[in-house]
Design a protein around this motif. Structure first.
Motif: not given
Length: 874
Positions: A22-34, A145-153, A707-711
Motif C-alpha cells: 500500500p505505501a508504494d501505491v496510495e500516495g502516487p495514485l491519489y496525486e494522479r487523481w487530483v 492519505r485516507l483517499g478523500d475525493g474532495v474538490a480541493w479547488s 483510464e481509471s476506475v474513479v471515472v
C-alpha cells in the motif's frame, strides 16, 4: 451489470508486483487523481448534481478515527455517484474554531512570556492568521492519505472573505427581522477562557462535591435549603416553595433573614419547585442559575452578580477576592460557626459542566450577550422534516430531532474572544446602536466603536451548505449544488450543527432546506465498546494503522462496522483482517490474470458457458442489486459484508477454484471461463472501489487497460439470473464442504490425497467430477480399493478408502471416548436444570451458562455420532 466496452487489451499480470504494498501505491495514485481533476465539480455541466459538504474539521485539529470513519462513508457515497454519472461535489473546508484556535496561539505566546493583551487585538489576530498559514490545517494532508475525493479547488475556510461576507449578511438580515437581539441572560461562562460557550462546548461529568443543607431565617420563619454551590448564597434574592405546599404557606410573601449578610429576602411561591424533592424549598440566585433566573423573571426579583469573569467573589465583606472554591469552604465554615448547617453530605457525586477546551468547571453567569430568537426558525426546521422535505435516516432518530428543535431556547451567539467573526454592530456616543451589512459603511467619528465580541463558531458553520457555494451572490454553483443531496454526520451533533444549518438554510434560501437527507452515524469505539479517549489509554491515531496496514484496510474496517445510527467498535486485529482481504483481492486477481481472465470482446452466449460460469454471473447480478439497495439505504456495513463474502467466498474460493480444471484443459471452454472471470473481476472491483479505492484502482486498470476506475461506469444489474445453475453449484458446494469437513474430522491434512469412488448418477454433478476430485484431493480408485467410509450427500455418494491414511480402530476408540464425555456433560446439565431447588437459588447467569452447556453437549453428540456412523466397523 454493464456490458464491457474497454478497447485496450488486458494488461499482463506480470505488471503487478507479487505482493501488494500500500505505501508504494496510495500516495502516487491519489496525486494522479487530483492532477487529472477527477474530484472537481462543474457547475455548468448537464449532469444531475450530487452534493455533500464535509463537516468542517477544526483548523487546529488532526485526523482522528471519528474523522476517518465519517470521511470513509462520505467518500464511498460520492465515488459511487460519480461513477453513476452525477456531477459530484464533495465540498471541503475547515472551521476557524474560535476558542480552540485562540487557545493554541495564546499558549504559543505564553512560551514567549506574553499574553494577547501585550500584542493588542489587531496584532493578535494577525498572529493567529500567521499560525493558521504555517501550522493550521494539517488535517488536509491526512485527508489525502485516507483517499478523500474532495474538490480541493473549492476548499473554503469559515473566516475567508466570501464566508465572512455571508456571516455579516445573515446577521444583518436576522437583526433587521428582529430575530437577533441583545439582552442580559444566564450563559455558560468559562472562567479560564473568559468567554461564554455554547451548550455543545460543555462536557458533563460526575464530580465529587458536597451537598450542604443550611437554615435561612429564625424561629418560626425558618426554611432549610440545600446547595452544592454554597458561595452563590451571597447572591440569593428569594427562597421559593411550591404554591400548594402546606408546610410553607404561612411564609409565602414574608421576608426571612439571609445568613452572613445584612439582607432579608422574600419567600415566593413558584410551580417550578418540586415539593417532593429535599425540603421542598430552594434558594433562588437569579444571576448564577438558569432556572433561578426564570423564577426571578416571573417574580421580578433582583439579580445580584457575586463573581467576576475569573470566578472571584466581588461582594464586599470577608469573602471578597476569594476564588469561588475557596469561598465555598469559607462560607460553609462561617455558616457552621453560626449553627446554620443542618446537614453535610460529602462526597456528593453529581453532574458538573466543564469547558470542553480547558476542562475548567463552567459557571452559569448573568451576562449581556447577543441572542438569536430561535422559535420561528426552529419551527421551520421541525416542519421541514415533518412534511417530508428532509428525511432523517435512520428514521427512529426523528424523535430525538423533534425533542430538540421543538424545545429550543434562544441561542447565545456572542463570544468574548478576539479570533472570529466580529459582531457587525457599532455603538455611538449617545447610545446609538447600528448594525452594519457587508455593503454598508460603518459609522465613524468620536465616540463610535464596534462591539468587541465575536460570533459563536456554530453561527458561521451553520451557513456552510450555502456560504461555501458563494451565497449571498446567486452563483452558478449555488444554483447547481444547493440544496445538498445528503448530510452525513454523527448523531452527537444532530442538535447543534445540524439544527443550526436547518434553521439558517430555510431562512436564507426562501424555505429550501439545506439537504434532502440527514444520514446519521454512530461514534467509533474500541473493540470492547468503550469510548476512545487518551485518558482511557485506548485512543488510536488512524495514521498509525494506515502506515501499518494501508488506507484501504482502515476504510474497509470502518465501513464494515457502519450500521446507521449505531456506534462502531474497532480493533487492530479487525484492520489486519481487512488488510488480508486487500491482499486476497490482489493475489486472486493476479492469479486470474495469469490464468486467462480477460475483458476483451463481448460476453459469450449463456449456451456456451459452464454451469459455474452461469452461476457466478447470476450471483454477480444479485450482488449488484443488493449493493445498490444497501447504498440507497445507507447500509454501509451490509454492503461491505455482501461484497466481502461475494469476492472472497464465491469468486476467489469457489469460482476461481472451479475454473482451474477448465483452464488446465484449455480450448474453447477455457476461453469462455476466462472472459467470464474477467467480467466478474471487472464488476467486482468497480463495486468495491468506493470503499477500497487504492487497491481496486491498481487492479482494475491492470485488468482492463481503462483510464481509471474513479471515472468508470458504475455496474448495473443486467437482469441475468440462472436459478438452475445456482442450484447445481450449491449442490456441488454441499458435497465438497461435507467431504472437507469429514476429512478434517479424521485429521487428514488438506493436501493429503485419498482414493475415492464417486457415485454421481442421478444428479447434476457428473460434469463436475474432475473439479470435485481436484478440490477434495481425491485420487482415482485403484486396485485393492476398499470403501472404509461412505458419505451420502445431496443424492450423490462419495466412498473413501482411509485404510492407508488413518487407523480406523483407533479413530473409533477416540470418538467413542469423546461421545461418552459429551453424554456425561449432557446428563449433568439435565440433572441441574431439572432440580427445582437449584433453579430457585442459582443466579440467572449461572442457569444460562448451564443451558448453554446442554446445547453444546447435544451438538457434540450429534456431530460425533455422525462421524462414527461414517467409519466402518472393525
Amino acid at each position: 451489470m454493464t456490458e464491457n466496452a474497454h478497447q485496450q487489451p488486458t494488461a499482463p499480470a506480470s505488471e503487478l508486483p507479487t505482493q501488494y504494498a500500500p505505501a508504494d501505491v496510495e500516495g502516487p495514485l491519489y496525486e494522479r487523481w487530483v492532477e487529472r481533476g477527477y474530484f472537481e465539480a462543474d457547475a455548468t455541466s448537464g449532469k444531475p448534481p450530487f452534493t455533500v459538504v464535509i463537516p468542517p474539521p477544526n483548523v487546529t485539529g488532526s485526523l482522528h478515527l471519528g474523522h476517518a470513519f465519517e470521511h470513509t462513508l462520505i467518500d464511498a457515497l460520492t465515488r459511487r455517484k460519480r461513477m453513476q454519472g452525477f456531477e459530484t461535489l464533495w465540498q471541503p473546508g475547515m472551521d476557524h474554531a474560535g476558542i480552540a484556535t485562540q487557545n493554541v496561539v495564546e499558549r504559543e505566546l505564553a512560551k514567549e512570556g506574553k499574553s494577547r493583551h501585550d500584542l493588542g487585538r489587531e496584532a493578535f489576530v494577525e498572529r493567529v492568521w500567521r499560525w493558521k498559514g504555517e501550522s493550521g490545517g494539517q488535517i488536509s494532508g491526512q485527508m489525502r492519505r485516507l483517499g478523500d475525493g474532495v474538490a480541493w479547488s473549492r476548499e473554503r475556510f469559515t473566516m475567508d472573505e466570501g464566508l465572512s461576507q455571508a456571516v455579516q449578511t445573515i446577521f444583518k438580515r436576522l437583526h433587521d427581522d428582529e430575530l437577533i437581539y441583545r439582552a442580559e441572560r444566564i450563559i455558560n461562562w468559562c472562567p479560564r477562557c473568559l468567554t461564554a460557550i455554547s451548550d455543545i462546548e460543555v462536557e458533563y461529568q460526575d464530580d465529587d462535591g458536597e451537598l450542604v443543607s443550611m437554615k435561612y431565617g429564625d424561629g418560626d420563619a425558618t426554611i432549610v435549603v440545600a446547595t452544592t454551590r454554597a458561595e452563590t448564597m451571597l447572591g440569593d434574592t428569594a427562597v421559593a416553595v411550591h404554591p400548594e405546599d402546606e408546610r410553607y404557606r404561612h411564609l409565602v410573601g414574608t421576608l426571612i433573614k439571609l445568613p452572613l449578610t445584612d439582607r432579608s429576602i422574600p419567600v415566593v411561591a413558584d410551580e417550578h419547585v418540586d415539593p417532593e424533592f429535599g425540603t421542598g424549598a430552594v434558594k433562588v440566585t437569579p444571576a448564577h442559575d438558569p432556572n433561578d433566573f426564570e423564577i426571578g423573571q416571573r417574580h421580578d426579583l433582583p439579580a445580584i452578580t457575586v463573581m467576576d469573569e475569573h470566578a472571584v467573589i466581588t461582594v464586599p465583606g470577608p469573602f471578597q477576592g476569594q476564588d469561588r472554591l475557596e469561598a465555598r469552604s469559607a462560607i460553609v465554615a462561617a455558616l457552621r460557626a453560626e449553627g446554620r448547617i443542618v446537614a453535610e453530605k460529602r462526597p456528593y457525586v453529581h453532574s458538573v459542566g466543564h469547558c470542553s477546551r480547558c476542562k475548567t468547571t463552567i459557571e452559569p453567569r448573568l451576562s449581556m450577550q447577543w441572542w438569536v430568537k430561535v422559535a420561528p426558525l426552529a419551527k421551520a426546521a421541525g416542519d421541514a422534516v415533518r412534511d417530508g422535505r428532509v428525511a432523517i435516516h435512520p428514521q427512529e432518530m426523528e424523535k430525538r430531532y423533534f425533542d430538540w428543535v421543538d424545545n429550543l431556547h434562544d441561542w447565545c451567539i456572542s463570544r468574548q474572544l478576539w479570533w472570529g467573526h466580529r459582531i457587525p454592530v457599532w455603538y455611538g456616543p449617545d447610545g446609538e446602536v447600528v448594525c452594519v451589512g457587508p455593503d454598508e459603511e460603518p459609522p465613524t467619528g468620536e465616540g463610535w466603536h464596534q462591539d468587541t465580541d465575536v460570533l459563536d463558531t456554530w453561527f458561521s458553520s451553520g451557513l456552510w451548505p450555502f456560504s461555501t457555494l458563494g451565497w449571498p451572490e446567486q452563483t452558478e454553483s449555488l444554483a447547481k449544488f444547493y440544496p445538498n443531496s445528503v448530510l452525513v454526520t454523527g448523531y452527537d451533533i444532530l442538535f447543534f450543527w445540524v439544527a443550526r444549518m436547518m434553521m439558517f438554510g430555510l431562512y436564507a434560501m426562501d424555505g429550501t432546506p439545506p439537504f434532502h437527507t440527514i444520514a446519521l452515524h454512530g461514534m467509533v469505539r474500541d473493540q470492547f465498546g468503550k469510548k476512545m479517549s487518551k485518558s482511557f489509554g485506548n485512543a488510536v491515531n488512524p495514521l498509525d494503522w494506515m502506515d501499518k496496514y494501508g488506507s484501504d484496510a482502515l476504510r474497509f474496517t470502518l465501513a464494515r462496522g457502519a450500521n446507521p445510527g449505531v456506534d462502531v467498535p474497532i480493533g487492530e486485529d479487525w484492520v489486519q483482517g481487512s488488510r488480508n482481504f486487500a491482499n486476497k483481492i490482489w493475489n486472486a486477481t493476479r492469479f486470474a490474470l495469469m490464468n486467462g481472465a480477460t475483458v476483451e470482446g463481448p460476453l459469450p452466449d449463456a449456451s456456451a458457458m459452464s454451469a459455474a460460469d452461469r452461476w457466478i454471473l447470476s450471483r454477480l447480478n444479485t450482488v449488484v442489486a443488493e449493493v445498490d439497495a444497501f447504498y440507497d439505504d445507507f447500509q454501509f456495513a451490509k454492503l461491505s459484508d455482501a461484497l466481502f463474502h461475494f469476492a472472497w467466498d464465491e469468486v476467489f474460493d469457489w469460482y476461481v477454484e472451479l475454473s482451474k480444471t477448465t483452464f488446465q484443459a484449455g480450448g474453447e471452454p477455457a476461453k469462455v471461463s476466462g472472459r467470464v472471470l474477467g467480467e466478474v473481476l471487472d464488476v467486482t472491483l468497480r463495486l468495491l472501489h468506493p470503499v477500497v479505492p487504492f487497491v481496486t484502482e491498481t487492479l482494475w486498470t491492470t485488468l482492463t487497460g481503462g483510464e481509471s476506475v474513479v471515472v468508470a461506469e458504475w455496474p448495473s444489474d443486467s437482469g441475468f439470473r440462472d436459478a438452475a445453475a445456482e442450484r447445481e453449484i450449491e449442490t456441488l458446494q454441499r458435497v465438497i464442504t461435507e467431504v472437507r469437513r469429514f476429512r478434517a474430522d479424521q485429521g487428514l491434512q488438506p493436501g493429503q490425497r485419498v482414493p475415492a469412488r464417486l457415485a454421481l448418477g442421478g444428479t447434476d454433478l457428473a460434469p463436475h467430477e474432475a473439479a470435485i476430485r481436484q478440490l477434495l484431493r481425491l485420487q482415482p480408485e485403484g486396485d485393492g480399493f476398499t470403501a472404509t467410509a461412505t458419505l451420502p450427500v445431496a443424492g450423490a455418494e462419495v466412498a473413501l478408502d482411509l485404510s492407508g491414511t488413518i487407523d480406523v480402530a483407533a479413530e473409533r476408540k477416540r470418538l467413542a471416548k469423546d461421545l461418552a464425555s459429551a453424554e456425561k456433560e449432557k446428563a449433568q446439565a439435565v440433572a441441574k436444570l431439572g432440580n427445582e431447588a437449584f433453579l430457585a437459588k442459582a443466579p440467572d447467569n449461572v442457569v444460562d451458562k448451564i443451558r448453554g452447556r446442554l446445547v453444546k453437549a447435544d451438538e457434540d453428540i450429534e456431530r460425533i455420532g455422525a462421524q462414527l456412523s461414517r467409519l466402518p466397523q472393525v
